[in-house]
Structures are given as structure tokens and as C-alpha cells.
Scaffold this motif. Structure first.
Motif, PDB file in Angstrom:
ATOM      1  N   UNK A 188       0.825  -1.223   0.000  1.00  0.00           N
ATOM      2  CA  UNK A 188       0.000   0.000   0.000  1.00  0.00           C
ATOM      3  C   UNK A 188       0.854   1.265   0.000  1.00  0.00           C
ATOM      4  N   UNK A 189       2.056   1.162   0.539  1.00  0.00           N
ATOM      5  CA  UNK A 189       2.909   2.356   0.659  1.00  0.00           C
ATOM      6  C   UNK A 189       3.696   2.678  -0.607  1.00  0.00           C
ATOM      7  N   UNK A 190       3.634   1.805  -1.607  1.00  0.00           N
ATOM      8  CA  UNK A 190       4.393   2.057  -2.849  1.00  0.00           C
ATOM      9  C   UNK A 190       3.630   3.090  -3.681  1.00  0.00           C
ATOM     10  N   UNK A 191       4.297   4.174  -4.006  1.00  0.00           N
ATOM     11  CA  UNK A 191       3.650   5.221  -4.812  1.00  0.00           C
ATOM     12  C   UNK A 191       3.321   4.673  -6.195  1.00  0.00           C
ATOM     13  N   UNK A 192       2.073   4.912  -6.615  1.00  0.00           N
ATOM     14  CA  UNK A 192       1.622   4.404  -7.916  1.00  0.00           C
ATOM     15  C   UNK A 192       0.726   3.196  -7.800  1.00  0.00           C
ATOM     16  N   UNK A 193       0.729   2.567  -6.603  1.00  0.00           N
ATOM     17  CA  UNK A 193      -0.191   1.449  -6.365  1.00  0.00           C
ATOM     18  C   UNK A 193      -1.571   2.018  -6.053  1.00  0.00           C
ATOM     19  N   UNK A 194      -2.570   1.521  -6.760  1.00  0.00           N
ATOM     20  CA  UNK A 194      -3.952   1.905  -6.456  1.00  0.00           C
ATOM     21  C   UNK A 194      -4.487   0.996  -5.359  1.00  0.00           C
ATOM     22  N   UNK A 195      -4.205  -0.299  -5.495  1.00  0.00           N
ATOM     23  CA  UNK A 195      -4.753  -1.266  -4.540  1.00  0.00           C
ATOM     24  C   UNK A 195      -4.030  -2.593  -4.705  1.00  0.00           C
ATOM     25  N   UNK A 196      -3.840  -3.301  -3.603  1.00  0.00           N
ATOM     26  CA  UNK A 196      -3.280  -4.653  -3.678  1.00  0.00           C
ATOM     27  C   UNK A 196      -4.390  -5.642  -3.307  1.00  0.00           C
ATOM     28  N   UNK A 197      -4.408  -6.764  -4.007  1.00  0.00           N
ATOM     29  CA  UNK A 197      -5.479  -7.733  -3.777  1.00  0.00           C
ATOM     30  C   UNK A 197      -5.256  -8.636  -2.584  1.00  0.00           C
ATOM     31  N   UNK A 198      -4.618  -8.093  -1.579  1.00  0.00           N
ATOM     32  CA  UNK A 198      -4.421  -8.815  -0.325  1.00  0.00           C
ATOM     33  C   UNK A 198      -5.409  -8.227   0.675  1.00  0.00           C
ATOM     34  N   UNK A 199      -6.300  -9.069   1.182  1.00  0.00           N
ATOM     35  CA  UNK A 199      -7.334  -8.618   2.115  1.00  0.00           C
ATOM     36  C   UNK A 199      -6.963  -9.168   3.487  1.00  0.00           C
ATOM     37  N   UNK A 200      -6.040  -8.482   4.143  1.00  0.00           N
ATOM     38  CA  UNK A 200      -5.539  -8.948   5.440  1.00  0.00           C
ATOM     39  C   UNK A 200      -5.957  -8.005   6.566  1.00  0.00           C
ATOM     40  N   UNK A 201      -5.877  -6.702   6.315  1.00  0.00           N
ATOM     41  CA  UNK A 201      -6.361  -5.744   7.317  1.00  0.00           C
ATOM     42  C   UNK A 201      -7.859  -5.918   7.497  1.00  0.00           C
ATOM     43  N   UNK A 202      -8.542  -6.193   6.386  1.00  0.00           N
ATOM     44  CA  UNK A 202      -9.987  -6.447   6.466  1.00  0.00           C
ATOM     45  C   UNK A 202     -10.217  -7.828   5.815  1.00  0.00           C
ATOM     46  N   UNK A 203     -10.050  -8.904   6.645  1.00  0.00           N
ATOM     47  CA  UNK A 203     -10.286 -10.239   6.103  1.00  0.00           C
ATOM     48  C   UNK A 203     -11.788 -10.511   6.000  1.00  0.00           C
ATOM     49  N   UNK A 204     -12.143 -11.676   5.484  1.00  0.00           N
ATOM     50  CA  UNK A 204     -13.554 -12.072   5.510  1.00  0.00           C
ATOM     51  C   UNK A 204     -13.944 -12.403   6.953  1.00  0.00           C
ATOM     52  N   UNK A 205     -15.239 -12.329   7.225  1.00  0.00           N
ATOM     53  CA  UNK A 205     -15.750 -12.711   8.548  1.00  0.00           C
ATOM     54  C   UNK A 205     -16.196 -14.168   8.560  1.00  0.00           C
ATOM     55  N   UNK A 206     -16.672 -14.602   7.415  1.00  0.00           N
ATOM     56  CA  UNK A 206     -17.156 -15.982   7.270  1.00  0.00           C
ATOM     57  C   UNK A 206     -16.626 -16.492   5.927  1.00  0.00           C
ATOM     58  N   UNK A 207     -16.124 -17.732   5.934  1.00  0.00           N
ATOM     59  CA  UNK A 207     -15.725 -18.367   4.666  1.00  0.00           C
ATOM     60  C   UNK A 207     -16.598 -19.600   4.476  1.00  0.00           C
ATOM     61  N   UNK A 208     -17.349 -19.623   3.398  1.00  0.00           N
ATOM     62  CA  UNK A 208     -18.171 -20.801   3.086  1.00  0.00           C
ATOM     63  C   UNK A 208     -17.507 -21.521   1.921  1.00  0.00           C
ATOM     64  N   UNK A 209     -17.142 -22.773   2.177  1.00  0.00           N
ATOM     65  CA  UNK A 209     -16.459 -23.556   1.141  1.00  0.00           C
ATOM     66  C   UNK A 209     -17.368 -24.659   0.632  1.00  0.00           C
ATOM     67  N   UNK A 210     -17.455 -24.804  -0.665  1.00  0.00           N
ATOM     68  CA  UNK A 210     -18.113 -25.970  -1.239  1.00  0.00           C
ATOM     69  C   UNK A 210     -17.132 -27.130  -1.189  1.00  0.00           C
ATOM     70  N   UNK A 211     -17.575 -28.281  -0.663  1.00  0.00           N
ATOM     71  CA  UNK A 211     -16.694 -29.449  -0.485  1.00  0.00           C
ATOM     72  C   UNK A 211     -17.326 -30.667  -1.170  1.00  0.00           C
ATOM     73  N   UNK A 212     -16.617 -31.785  -1.115  1.00  0.00           N
ATOM     74  CA  UNK A 212     -17.157 -33.042  -1.671  1.00  0.00           C
ATOM     75  C   UNK A 212     -18.464 -33.419  -0.988  1.00  0.00           C
ATOM     76  N   UNK A 213     -18.571 -33.089   0.315  1.00  0.00           N
ATOM     77  CA  UNK A 213     -19.762 -33.505   1.080  1.00  0.00           C
ATOM     78  C   UNK A 213     -20.858 -32.460   1.131  1.00  0.00           C
ATOM     79  N   UNK A 214     -20.622 -31.282   0.596  1.00  0.00           N
ATOM     80  CA  UNK A 214     -21.630 -30.211   0.682  1.00  0.00           C
ATOM     81  C   UNK A 214     -20.932 -28.899   0.919  1.00  0.00           C
ATOM     82  N   UNK A 215     -21.067 -28.386   2.147  1.00  0.00           N
ATOM     83  CA  UNK A 215     -20.347 -27.147   2.463  1.00  0.00           C
ATOM     84  C   UNK A 215     -19.711 -27.236   3.848  1.00  0.00           C
TER      85      UNK A 215
END
Ligand code: 5RP
Length: 220
Positions: A188-215
Motif C-alpha cells: 500500500x505504501x508504494x507510490x503508484x499502487x492503487x490497490x493490492x489484492x491482499x485482504x488482510x487488514x480487512x479479512x472475511x468474517x465468514x468463509x463458506x467452502x463448497x466441499x465433496x460432502x456439501x459445504x
């Protein structure tokens, strides 16, 4: 179970988070496309509007008759549903495979709850196998590339691609991201960067994964 079945199952489970009468944030990608189609099917006329993270998702939402409004008009959002290219067990994400990372990060930041939907191949121990997308102002591409190399990455221009914001994407290969918050801060501190696709400061709250058995789901 095919990867598409898993994506659809994860998308279907996310419908339970949608409250009637709400305006929701909607991300981008093939998993979210299932979500949009299911939203139209199961919540027809029940949500007020959507705030979308890309022109492609806006078009799909409108095609189903779902109103798409500007984030400035909506203010804060209760819910954001989006996919990911990788998630670790802390629900820190790599996003931007579809190039919509900047608007995705904005909508995620404006949302009280971020529900990430994916097939189970996206869950990893350490982020970085998927090349990390970085949106850059075109004139700064060379400058930013040098700084990303200094961080240990190998940036490659996404050829023939322009973001919805008129910028370019550098996909950074070869990073093993042991400290995602620190890496996000540094990029984020590199001049010229608009955005980095790393969502670490604001991670997801819930992760729903589709699996072999359902979710299966992971909550922070
Ligand atoms: C788009 C994204 C997508 O969420 C990510 O690429 C996952 O896409 P898919 O659901 O097609 O696997 O970040 O910028």
C-alpha cells in the motif's frame, strides 16, 4: 462433485445471510455469478438494491431486475458476498483474479459482514501460490514493478487488460506471504499502487467452502 457444483453450493449457503429489505454488496467472479442467479431466484423482490464491485456484476444484477446503486447513495452495508482466489485459515484473502480488486476492497470496507464463498481448493496454509494482483496507475508500472521485486516478488503485467478504473494490473508471482498484514501495508505504501489484492487488514468474517460432502464454513 465438480468445482462448479462446489461453487454453486457455497453460493447457495450465502443466501441465508441476506436479510429481506436490505441493500447488499455483491462481488465479482464465477462463484458470485452463481450467487447473483440464486439471489434473483430465491429473493426476487425482497432485497432493496445491490452495490456492485464491477461492471460485469452490475450488468448481471440488472439483467435479473435487481437495482444497482452507487455506494455513496447506499452508505454502509450490512453484508458483502464475494469470492476469492485464495484464503488462509485466518480468512485473509488473495483477490483480484478477475481484476476487480479495488472496488471489491472498497465494498468490503463499507460492509459490516463479509461472507466469502469459494470451492475448497481455495483454502491454503500460506497465501502466495496464486499470483498477487496489484492495480497500478499505468505511468507508474515500472516504478511499482521495481518496488515489488525488492519485496521478493516477480511482477508480470496482465496483458491486454484494463480495470474498470482505467488502470493496469501487475500479477506478482513467487511470493510466500507469511505475514499478510505486513505485506499489505508495505505494498500500500508504494507510490503508484492503487490497490493490492491482499485482504488482510480487512479479512472475511465468514468463509463458506463448497466441499465433496456439501459445504463447510469457517468463522473468525
Ligand atoms: C475478482 C475476484 C474473484 O472473487 C476471484 O477471482 C474468484 O473468482 P472465481 O469465483 O471465479 O473463482 O477477486 O476480482
Amino acid at each position: 462433485m465438480t468445482p462448479d457444483d462446489k461453487k454453486r453450493n457455497a453460493a447457495e449457503a450465502a443466501i441465508d445471510y441476506v436479510k429481506p429489505g436490505s441493500t447488499i454488496g455483491v462481488g465479482t467472479g464465477s462463484t458470485v455469478n452463481y450467487f447473483i442467479d440464486l439471489l434473483a431466484d430465491k429473493m426476487a423482490g425482497k432485497i432493496t438494491a445491490a452495490v456492485s464491485s464491477s461492471e460485469a456484476s452490475s450488468e448481471r444484477l440488472r439483467g435479473h431486475g435487481i437495482a444497482v446503486i452507487d455506494l455513496n447513495e447506499a452508505g454502509g452495508l450490512d453484508l458483502y458476498v464475494d469470492g476469492a482466489d485464495e484464503s488462509n485459515h485466518q480468512l485473509q484473502l488473495i483477490k483480484g483474479g478477475g481484476g476487480a480488486l479495488t472496488r471489491e476492497k472498497i465494498v468490503a470496507a463499507a460492509s459490516a459482514v463479509f461472507v466469502c464463498i469459494a470451492d475448497d481448493s481455495k483454502l491454503v496454509e500460506t497465501l502466495g501460490t496464486f499470483p498477487l494482483p496489484v492495480e497500478v496507475i499505468p505511468m507508474a508500472r515500472g516504478l511499482v514493478s521495481g518496488a515489488l521485486q525488492a519485496l521478493g516478488g516477480e511482477p508480470r503485467l496482465r496483458e491486454g487488460f484494463t480495470t474498470d478504473n482505467g488502470n493496469q494490473i501487475l500479477d506478482v508471482h513467487g511470493l510466500r506471504i507469511n505475514d499478510p498484514v505486513d505485506m499489505e501495508t508495505r505494498i500500500n505504501q508504494i507510490t503508484g499502487v492503487v490497490c493490492v489484492g491482499l485482504f488482510a487488514h480487512r479479512p472475511a468474517d465468514v468463509l463458506i467452502l463448497g466441499t465433496e460432502d456439501g459445504i463447510s464454513s469457517i468463522q473468525t
